[in-house]
Design a protein around this motif. Structure first.
Motif, short mmCIF file in Angstrom:
data_model
loop_
_atom_site.label_atom_id
_atom_site.label_comp_id
_atom_site.label_asym_id
_atom_site.label_seq_id
_atom_site.Cartn_x
_atom_site.Cartn_y
_atom_site.Cartn_z
N GLU A 212 39.30 54.90 59.55
CA GLU A 212 40.49 55.37 58.81
C GLU A 212 40.41 55.08 57.33
N VAL A 213 39.66 54.04 56.96
CA VAL A 213 39.57 53.72 55.54
C VAL A 213 38.52 54.63 54.91
N THR A 214 38.97 55.44 53.96
CA THR A 214 38.07 56.46 53.41
C THR A 214 37.66 56.19 51.96
N GLU A 215 38.42 55.34 51.27
CA GLU A 215 38.07 55.01 49.89
C GLU A 215 38.42 53.56 49.63
N ILE A 216 37.58 52.92 48.84
CA ILE A 216 37.87 51.53 48.45
C ILE A 216 37.65 51.40 46.96
N ASP A 217 38.62 50.83 46.27
CA ASP A 217 38.45 50.57 44.85
C ASP A 217 38.69 49.10 44.59
N LEU A 218 37.73 48.45 43.94
CA LEU A 218 37.94 47.10 43.43
C LEU A 218 37.99 47.28 41.92
N ASN A 219 39.19 47.44 41.41
CA ASN A 219 39.31 47.84 40.01
C ASN A 219 40.49 47.13 39.36
N PRO A 220 40.19 46.12 38.58
CA PRO A 220 38.85 45.72 38.17
C PRO A 220 38.29 44.54 38.97
N VAL A 221 36.95 44.40 38.83
CA VAL A 221 36.28 43.14 39.12
C VAL A 221 36.10 42.51 37.74
N ILE A 222 36.52 41.27 37.57
CA ILE A 222 36.34 40.64 36.26
C ILE A 222 35.08 39.77 36.31
N VAL A 223 34.12 40.14 35.47
CA VAL A 223 32.85 39.41 35.42
C VAL A 223 32.91 38.46 34.24
N SER A 224 32.85 37.17 34.54
CA SER A 224 32.90 36.16 33.47
C SER A 224 31.51 35.56 33.31
N THR A 225 31.43 34.49 32.53
CA THR A 225 30.12 33.85 32.37
C THR A 225 29.73 33.09 33.64
N SER A 226 30.67 32.91 34.54
CA SER A 226 30.32 32.17 35.76
C SER A 226 31.02 32.75 36.97
N GLY A 227 30.74 34.00 37.27
CA GLY A 227 31.29 34.58 38.50
C GLY A 227 31.81 35.99 38.31
N ALA A 228 32.16 36.59 39.43
CA ALA A 228 32.73 37.94 39.43
C ALA A 228 33.85 37.94 40.46
N VAL A 229 35.06 38.28 40.03
CA VAL A 229 36.24 38.18 40.90
C VAL A 229 36.93 39.54 40.99
N ALA A 230 37.20 39.98 42.21
CA ALA A 230 37.94 41.23 42.39
C ALA A 230 39.42 40.93 42.26
N VAL A 231 40.05 41.33 41.14
CA VAL A 231 41.45 40.98 40.95
C VAL A 231 42.38 42.07 41.49
N ASP A 232 41.84 43.20 41.87
CA ASP A 232 42.65 44.24 42.50
C ASP A 232 41.84 44.84 43.64
N ALA A 233 42.51 45.24 44.70
CA ALA A 233 41.81 45.82 45.86
C ALA A 233 42.66 46.93 46.43
#
Ligand code: ADP
Ligand code: MG
Length: 733
Positions: A212-233
């Motif tokens: 049933e899930v047809t689209e996924i957006d992780l927008n934005p993923v915030i890429v810092s100097t030490s990691g990448a975090v999906a702040v919206d899903a």
């Protein structure tokens, strides 16, 4: 590692999808989507959902983010549903205000999500969308203007390895921002790559998503100097249909196709005893082309067809029919092939009226079922035939049977004719050209597999119009350790693919982006036109790819200063260089005492008259000087054949021919592996064009590919380098 944890959220996700569907909504609520991400090892901000915002904030570190959760609210910040940089104490008032504002826009807040702020960094959009025939396609792009205005995004096809994700990122113009442009500290690209792999890798989240899930957006993923975090899903719930599912994998080739390309007995169904149709033409072509095997016209009543004794049915043939050429009315095809006693290996059904029209879908399904039950491999239907040079088996009159090592598979019949005709005029020698039409049974992917295994084949060419065919080829290529070159010409690349813009990914997906993504991932060279396709095939066929220098240097040699400048530009546009020759080479050239007016530093350009020194054999001196002291990947010699033939030939003999022979002789003196390309330019008059064709053949006999324009040579040279780079990367992965 994260995968074992996935079942924790599976039940929750199912429940969320159920409730989204029953409420007529579109997206899984953000808190639940984020819980799923966390389960798959994708970092999300620490946070909680609830109605009492102060209580929800307990244990979270300020500054905080407040987000509205509402089934009707998809783009939250557009409507005022996101506030960042808050202290806990500010939450109740802010939540109150947010409720009122959203109510004005007609949204009812169900819950609030309170979460910590992610470390500052660059915003990157990561998304995926189910695409019919392809499965999940994955997008990465830098946030802000890069994605909104420039559409600076890269696509891939799941499943993706980290190496493939890196290749996607390299395509982004904004990539320097992640790597630390202008003295900034480089951001954690490794974490971003890992995040995309957790989403789109073989064991990633996409592979585990319910249909049933047809689209996924992780927008934005915030890429810092030490990691990448999906702040919206955002998980979009679409229809329950599985049209976007990845197609079934091609079964490994178990059929030996050698008999298709070397048939001892050919049966022809559909030729008339009184008229001339496509099957009659086929027989005539076989006879005229010198096909040496047995030709058996199958005709219910006639004694002879095209002067050959006819057999009344396939059931009465003694021995095996290796290849049956079938041009009967669609409804008669299955009965004719399934008569008692028929013993056929390959049947190529030329007839149309099958799945390419709505009324023929069932007919095609029945044909396939019957062929499978009889052990007959089917090519087509709705195609033109198979050309095999070695067998002198052809489907066009006067076919080019010069045996070669280039195997082409074409989804279009008409284009396969152009490929044969224009290709042979261009000097391409074909092993075979197979038109597969609807590809109901034998697919492009299966034939590719056969050609990769056949040591006689040097390069495979593909003309495809549907992405699912390309996807199946991708699967075959990704599974292999070797990298025989495959050149792809894709029809239908400009379709903009219109989708509802629920997600960025959905809005930006289109064939024009997916073909290049597929080609990059598979290591195929994507040609932009039929001409490029043929030029690149010719280049791959001309050189042994295992040796020789792989720098980006080109030495240009030929007549005309302006022409040389344009040539250098054409090369530069493709990332190739024409560096100044070493001083020692320039001195050696200088000592040749060439007439005045020559450029000797690279490009080496001479007036046409200079090329005529020693009837053209001066080329040997010039190239010897070059190759003794430098090691370029390519030498491109360009000749204005019009000028040479009209102004010099009567006084100095066959200057063009002598130059070509000199190039080959000089090449053979050195074993540096430098590749020699030729550009032969005409003057728009047919007599010179004719001569150029002859010279191109002469060059090709020496293993030197000749091209009509610099641009063609530049494209071909670039394609070889790209293929080499891909091979090198694959070897180290
Ligand atoms: P929308 O539904 O409008 O896409 P988002 O959840 O993406 O809402 O939030 C909008 C913007 O707020 C994001 O693009 C990001 O810049 C910022 N943002 C949201 N959540 C966070 C967070 N936890 N940490 C840092 N910034 C955030
Ligand atoms: Mg967002």
């Amino acid at each position: 590692m994260s995968h074992d944890a996935a079942p924790r959220s599976a039940a929750m996700l199912r429940a969320a999808i159920q409730s989204v569907r029953s409420s007529g909504g579109q997206v899984v609520p953000e808190p639940e989507a984020k819980a799923v991400l966390r389960d798959f090892g994708i970092a999300v901000p620490y946070g909680h959902a609830g109605n009492d915002v102060l209580a929800t904030a307990a244990g979270l570190d300020e500054p905080l983010v407040l987000k509205a959760v509402s089934p009707t609210l998809v783009h939250k910040s557009d409507a005022g549903g996101v506030r960042v940089g808050l202290r806990a104490a500010e939450l109740p008032a802010t939540a109150q205000q947010m409720s009122e504002e959203l109510a004005e826009h007609g949204h009812r807040i169900e819950r609030f999500l309170v979460e910590e702020m992610a470390a500052a960094g660059q915003e990157v959009a990561v998304g995926a969308v189910r695409t019919p025939g392809l499965g999940w396609t994955v997008m990465v792009g830098l946030g802000g203007v890069f994605i909104e205005v420039l559409a600076d995004v890269a696509f891939g096809v799941a499943p993706l390895t980290s190496q493939q994700v890196r290749a996607m990122l390299r395509e982004l113009q904004g990539m320097p921002l992640l790597e630390g442009a202008r003295g900034a500290e480089p951001l954690d690209v490794d974490a971003l790559v890992a995040l995309v792999v957790r989403l789109a890798g073989a064991d990633g989240l996409l592979a585990a998503m319910p249909d049933e899930v047809t689209e996924i957006d992780l927008n934005p993923v915030i890429v810092s100097t030490s990691g990448a975090v999906a702040v919206d899903a955002r998980f979009v719930v679409g229809g329950a249909d599985t049209a976007g599912e990845r197609p079934a994998r091609t079964a490994p080739a178990t059929t030996d196709f050698s008999a298709l390309f070397d048939p001892q007995t050919v049966a022809v169904l559909g030729a008339s005893a009184t008229k001339s149709n496509v099957a009659n033409m086929f027989i005539k072509n076989l006879v005229a082309g010198g096909y040496a095997g047995r030709i058996l016209p199958i005709h219910p009543s006639a004694d002879t067809v095209e002067g050959l004794p006819a057999t009344s049915s396939l059931g009465h043939v003694d021995g095996v029919v290796d290849y049956a050429f079938v041009a009967l009315p669609a409804a008669s095809v299955t009965p004719a092939l399934s008569v008692e006693g028929a013993n056929v290996r390959f049947a190529q059904v030329i007839s149309s009226g099958f799945a390419e029209i709505e009324d023929g879908v069932q007919l095609e399904a029945d044909l396939v079922t019957t062929m499978r039950s009889r052990g007959i491999r089917l090519l087509g239907p709705n195609c033109l035939g198979t050309h095999s040079s070695r067998a002198r088996l052809g489907f066009i009159p006067d076919a080019p049977f010069e045996p070669g090592r280039v195997a082409v598979i074409s989804q279009s019949g008409g284009l396969s004719v152009d490929i044969l005709r224009l290709g042979s005029a261009r000097g391409v020698a074909f092993h075979s050209v197979t038109s597969i039409g609807n590809g109901a049974d034998v697919t492009a992917a299966e034939l590719v597999q056969h050609f990769l295994d056949d040591p006689e084949i040097q390069v495979v060419g593909l003309y495809l119009e549907s992405l699912d065919n390309a996807r199946a080829v991708l699967d075959v290529l990704q599974e292999r350790a070797d990298t025989k070159p495959v050149v792809l010409l894709a029809g239908g690349r400009t379709d903009e693919g219109s989708r509802a813009a629920t997600t960025h990914t959905g809005a930006l997906t289109g064939n024009h982006r997916l073909w290049p993504a597929l080609a990059r991932q598979a290591g195929m060279v994507l040609a932009d036109s039929l001409e490029d396709f043929l030029n690149v095939l010719l280049a791959f066929d001309s050189f042994d790819l295992s040796d020789g220098p792989w720098n980006h240097d080109v030495v240009l040699f030929g007549n005309g200063g302006g022409a040389s400048v344009l040539a250098a530009d054409a090369l530069a546009r493709r990332g190739l260089a024409t560096p100044r020759l070493p001083e020692e080479t320039i001195a050696a050239l200088d000592s040749l005492g060439l007439p005045p007016g020559c450029g000797l530093v690279n490009p080496i350009d001479t007036p046409a008259g200079t090329l005529a020194v020693r009837g053209g054999a001066v080329t040997e001196d010039i190239l010897t000087a070059v190759l003794s002291s430098s090691d370029p990947a390519y030498v491109i010699t360009h000749l204005n054949v019009g000028i040479i033939q009209r102004n010099l030939a009567h006084r100095f003999g066959d200057v063009t021919g002598t130059i070509i022979d000199s190039i080959a002789r000089t090449r053979d003196k050195f074993d540096s592996g430098t590749r020699h390309l030729l550009v032969l330019k005409g003057d728009g008059k047919p007599d010179i064009d004719e001569e150029i064709r002859g010279y191109a053949r002469r060059a090709s006999e020496w293993g030197i590919p000749a091209f009509p324009e610099f641009e063609d040579a530049a494209i071909a040279a670039r394609a070889l380098l790209d293929h080499h780079d891909f091979t090198a990367r694959k070897a180290t992965s």
